[in-house]
Scaffold this motif. Structure first.
Motif, short mmCIF file in Angstrom:
data_model
loop_
_atom_site.label_atom_id
_atom_site.label_comp_id
_atom_site.label_asym_id
_atom_site.label_seq_id
_atom_site.Cartn_x
_atom_site.Cartn_y
_atom_site.Cartn_z
N LYS A 21 0.81 -1.34 -0.07
CA LYS A 21 -0.06 0.05 0.20
C LYS A 21 0.77 1.29 0.01
CE LYS A 21 -1.82 1.35 3.87
NZ LYS A 21 -2.68 1.24 5.28
N VAL A 22 2.22 1.45 0.71
CA VAL A 22 2.87 2.40 0.75
C VAL A 22 3.42 2.72 -0.49
CG1 VAL A 22 5.20 3.30 1.64
CG2 VAL A 22 3.44 1.91 3.00
N HIS A 34 3.60 6.52 -4.86
CA HIS A 34 3.32 6.91 -6.53
C HIS A 34 2.25 8.01 -6.69
CE1 HIS A 34 4.75 6.43 -10.48
NE2 HIS A 34 3.58 6.13 -10.91
N LEU A 35 1.05 7.74 -5.81
CA LEU A 35 0.05 8.70 -6.10
C LEU A 35 0.48 10.10 -5.76
CD1 LEU A 35 -3.51 8.33 -4.84
CD2 LEU A 35 -2.30 10.04 -4.31
N TYR A 63 12.06 7.09 -7.72
CA TYR A 63 11.64 6.30 -6.29
C TYR A 63 10.39 5.68 -6.04
CZ TYR A 63 15.69 9.17 -4.91
OH TYR A 63 17.03 9.67 -4.96
N SER A 64 9.21 6.37 -6.37
CA SER A 64 7.94 5.71 -6.50
C SER A 64 7.70 4.52 -7.25
CB SER A 64 6.97 6.61 -6.53
OG SER A 64 6.86 7.19 -7.61
N VAL A 83 11.07 17.19 -8.76
CA VAL A 83 12.52 16.90 -8.50
C VAL A 83 12.71 16.25 -7.20
CG1 VAL A 83 14.72 17.73 -8.36
CG2 VAL A 83 13.19 18.67 -10.07
N PHE A 84 12.13 17.10 -6.07
CA PHE A 84 12.72 16.78 -4.69
C PHE A 84 11.45 16.03 -3.90
CE2 PHE A 84 15.06 20.52 -5.80
CZ PHE A 84 16.46 20.26 -5.50
N SER A 85 10.56 15.72 -4.43
CA SER A 85 9.48 15.05 -3.43
C SER A 85 10.13 13.71 -3.19
CB SER A 85 8.15 15.05 -4.05
OG SER A 85 7.81 14.73 -5.19
N GLY A 86 10.43 12.90 -4.38
CA GLY A 86 10.98 11.54 -3.92
C GLY A 86 11.79 11.33 -3.03
#
Length: 665
Positions: free
Chosen positions: A326-327, A332-333, A393-394, A465-468
């Motif tokens: 789920k994570v 990715h959402l 990452y996601s 760019v940075f959220s991941g």
């Protein structure tokens, strides 16, 4: 401020009401009120997010009694945990940027005020859904989101295509909503409550069997299939591009399509209790991701390419949910919300500057729209899943979860979709920004968008760019979404940890395939090593199949819409000719004829008899009145005659005797 989280929900609906009824009195027709309310909501959401992020496993719940029936009580609740805190930030942030962006994009629209009222209402509906602590409230938010999307997709309703797109979205999603509603009824009838925590506790106590839990989960998922545009109910989303581009950004990034994924995540305890339901989710997600990615390969409308991309990425999210992570799906959402909103708003910037949607007529816009070009390139890098962008990452987390769950076919599909995504998104990027202009008039007319449109692009580019990196290292998303796991999920996680695949294997593979997709797009559209036209001609049946979107629309038209239309026509004729003309009109005719007969009988027979007895009585009275003269002599004469008649009767005299008697005198 967590205790006052309800203000995050109330502010947008208050703003929507004021804008709709009193917006004409504001300098910017109410747009400033919508932006201010969303600014407050974002600040409040960030505070809540910071609090929750600092305390893994934090949960706060506020419930207000709504109404009672019998022994049952229905509540209006606000649930704040890692999942809802994350969604609050995503929804309010994207909505705020869309509000700002729309200042310039919609400034010349005659229904500017109404647009902002609808936009705030749309955000309110999604926030109601996000903070719900029970199934009834989330269903209310679910339906309000559907209503808001109908209003915004069909905002330019004077266009037939926009009006039809709004109806198509509304009706298609309602097919899925039916499953959600049935699930809600089953939960209440079997468990006696609709509160999430209470339902989860009773499910964990095995008050319902895994089979029943799985049926409920699949019905909920059917609702999610409609809202999140999964196969086979995905057909509404490409047509939803008929709405204004800011609406497309909001729908595809943070509201309507995210609602289905969020529903699965919020009710994951039901899916965990029934592994066969998770299997259905995984395969639906994988198939959706693949089919949508292939359809995007041949799309020529700027926004439709992005729409197919959204469907494909939503398939990725459902795939993650189905394989037990789920994570990864929520990760990715979140990242997808940022780079997909960026892609749509950049598309809106291009369309605003060129007044054209067909990418075959564009080209060379990097020289005219520098900031749009740069931010779109960032979004391309992110959605392709290349380091260090958020999508790297996601998306890799989803592929790792799929591989470690032994779904090797689905893993292969996921890798292939990553290749296709990089290819068709690079194709879009090259045809719009890099290749030589193919329409001089459009190219000469193009210009960079105003600051109110460029600023949201820059903010979203930074997030892409940075959220991941933030959710991977600074605020680990697996800790933020930390919730108790079922025994099945714990076993899957334990197995995944001890899997033999090297840590670097999946990131390396996904990077290679993404780079391969980008390179192949360059070889097709920049360096003419391959010819798209020749390839399409060589594989004409496949190309036609993709252009026709696998015939889903034609199938529904042939086997659902047209038969239902024919049935409707037949029922209409039955209603008109049998029920109306024969039943209602025939009954009315008979009633009218019977009423006339009854009126004749009443008038001639009943009234005639009454009149006859009246006339008879009147005649008798007239005769009797003749003897009432008032003369005493007459009365004496009548007395004598009467006495004589009595004497004659007493003596039994006949008339002849009386006459003979008078003769004697």
């Amino acid at each position: 401020m967590i205790d006052h989280a309800y203000w995050i929900v109330l502010m947008p609906i208050l703003a929507s009401f004021i804008i709709f009824f009193f917006g004409r009195f504001f300098p910017m027709k109410g747009a400033e009120l919508g932006i201010a309310s969303m600014g407050y909501c974002l600040i409040h959401s960030l505070y809540i997010f910071g609090t929750v992020a600092g305390e893994p496993g934090f949960t706060s719940e506020l419930s207000i009694t709504w109404f009672r029936f019998g022994i049952f009580e229905t509540q209006w609740g606000f649930l704040i945990d890692g999942l809802s805190a994350l969604m609050l930030v995503v929804v309010t942030l994207v909505s705020l940027l869309v509000h700002i962006y729309s200042l310039s994009y919609m400034k010349d629209d005659p229904r500017f005020k109404r647009f902002y009222a609808y936009l705030s209402f749309f955000t309110f509906a999604m926030l109601i859904l996000v903070v719900a602590n029970n199934f009834l409230q989330i269903f209310i938010g679910w339906e309000l989101v559907g209503l808001a999307s109908y209003l915004l997709i069909g905002f330019w309703f004077e266009k037939t295509s926009a009006a039809n797109a709004g109806k198509k979205a509304f009706i298609t999603t309602k097919v899925g909503d039916l499953g959600f509603f049935i699930a809600l009824m089953m939960i209440f009838s079997l468990l006696g409550t609709l509160n999430f925590d209470q339902v989860a506790a009773r499910v964990s106590e095995n008050l319902i069997s895994p089979t029943v839990a799985g049926i409920i989960a699949l019905l909920l998922f059917w609702g999610a299939v409609g809202k999140s545009a999964q196969v086979p109910l995905h057909v509404w989303l490409p047509d939803a591009m008929e709405g204004p581009t800011p609406v497309s950004a909001l729908i595809h990034a943070a509201t309507m399509v995210a609602a289905g994924v969020y529903l699965v995540a919020r009710t994951y305890f039901l899916f965990e209790h029934a592994p066969f339901a998770l299997e259905a989710v995984a395969w639906t997600g994988g198939i959706t991701a693949l089919l949508a990615a292939t359809m995007a390969l041949v799309a020529t409308d700027f926004k439709r390419v992005l729409a197919f991309s959204t469907v494909s990425q939503l398939g990725y999210m459902m795939l993650a949910m189905g394989v037990g992570d789920k994570v990864a799906g929520m990760f990715h959402l979140t990242t997808h919300a940022f780079f997909k909103a960026l892609l749509f708003l950049a598309a809106g910037s291009v369309i605003h500057a060129t007044h054209e949607n067909d990418i075959r007529k564009m080209g060379g816009l990097s020289r005219k729209m520098v900031w749009t070009f740069i931010t779109f390139a960032v979004a391309l890098w992110a959605i392709s899943g290349l380091w260090p962008m958020a999508g790297f990452y996601s998306k890799d987390l989803i592929l790792e979860a799929t591989l470690n769950s032994h779904h090797y076919v689905l893993f292969g599909i996921g890798v292939f979709v990553a290749f296709l995504t990089a290819f068709y998104m690079t194709r879009l990027f090259l045809l719009v920004f890099v290749t030589d202009p193919r329409n001089p008039e459009i190219y000469n007319h193009a210009h960079e968008s105003p600051p109110s449109m460029v600023l949201p692009l820059m903010v979203l580019a930074v997030l892409a760019v940075f959220s991941g990196l933030v959710f991977e290292y600074v605020i680990p998303i697996h800790k933020l979404l930390e919730l108790p796991m079922s025994a099945e999920s714990a076993a899957m996680a334990e197995e995944a940890v001890h899997h033999v695949w090297p840590v670097w294997a999946v990131p390396a593979l996904s990077t290679v395939v993404a780079a391969g997709g980008i390179l192949l797009a360059f070889l097709f559209y920049v360096k003419p090593v391959f010819s798209p036209q020749r390839l399409a001609e060589k594989f004409r049946p496949v190309h036609t199949l993709l252009v026709e979107k696998y015939g889903f629309d034609e199938f529904y038209l042939a086997f659902l819409v047209k038969p239902l239309d024919m049935l409707s026509v037949g029922l209409a004729k039955l209603d008109y000719r049998v029920l109306d003309q024969l039943g209602v009109d025939g009954t009315a005719w008979l009633t009218e004829r019977f009423s006339r007969m009854n009126a004749w009988f009443d008038r001639v027979i009943v009234d005639g008899l009454v009149d006859f007895w009246g006339a008879l009585t009147q005649a008798g009275g007239s005769i009797a009145r003749l003897v009432q003269t008032g003369w005493v002599q007459n009365y004496l004469l009548f007395f004598v005659l009467g006495f004589a008649a009595l004497m004659a009767a007493q003596l039994r005299l006949t008339v002849t005797d009386i006459l003979m008697l008078f003769k004697g005198f």
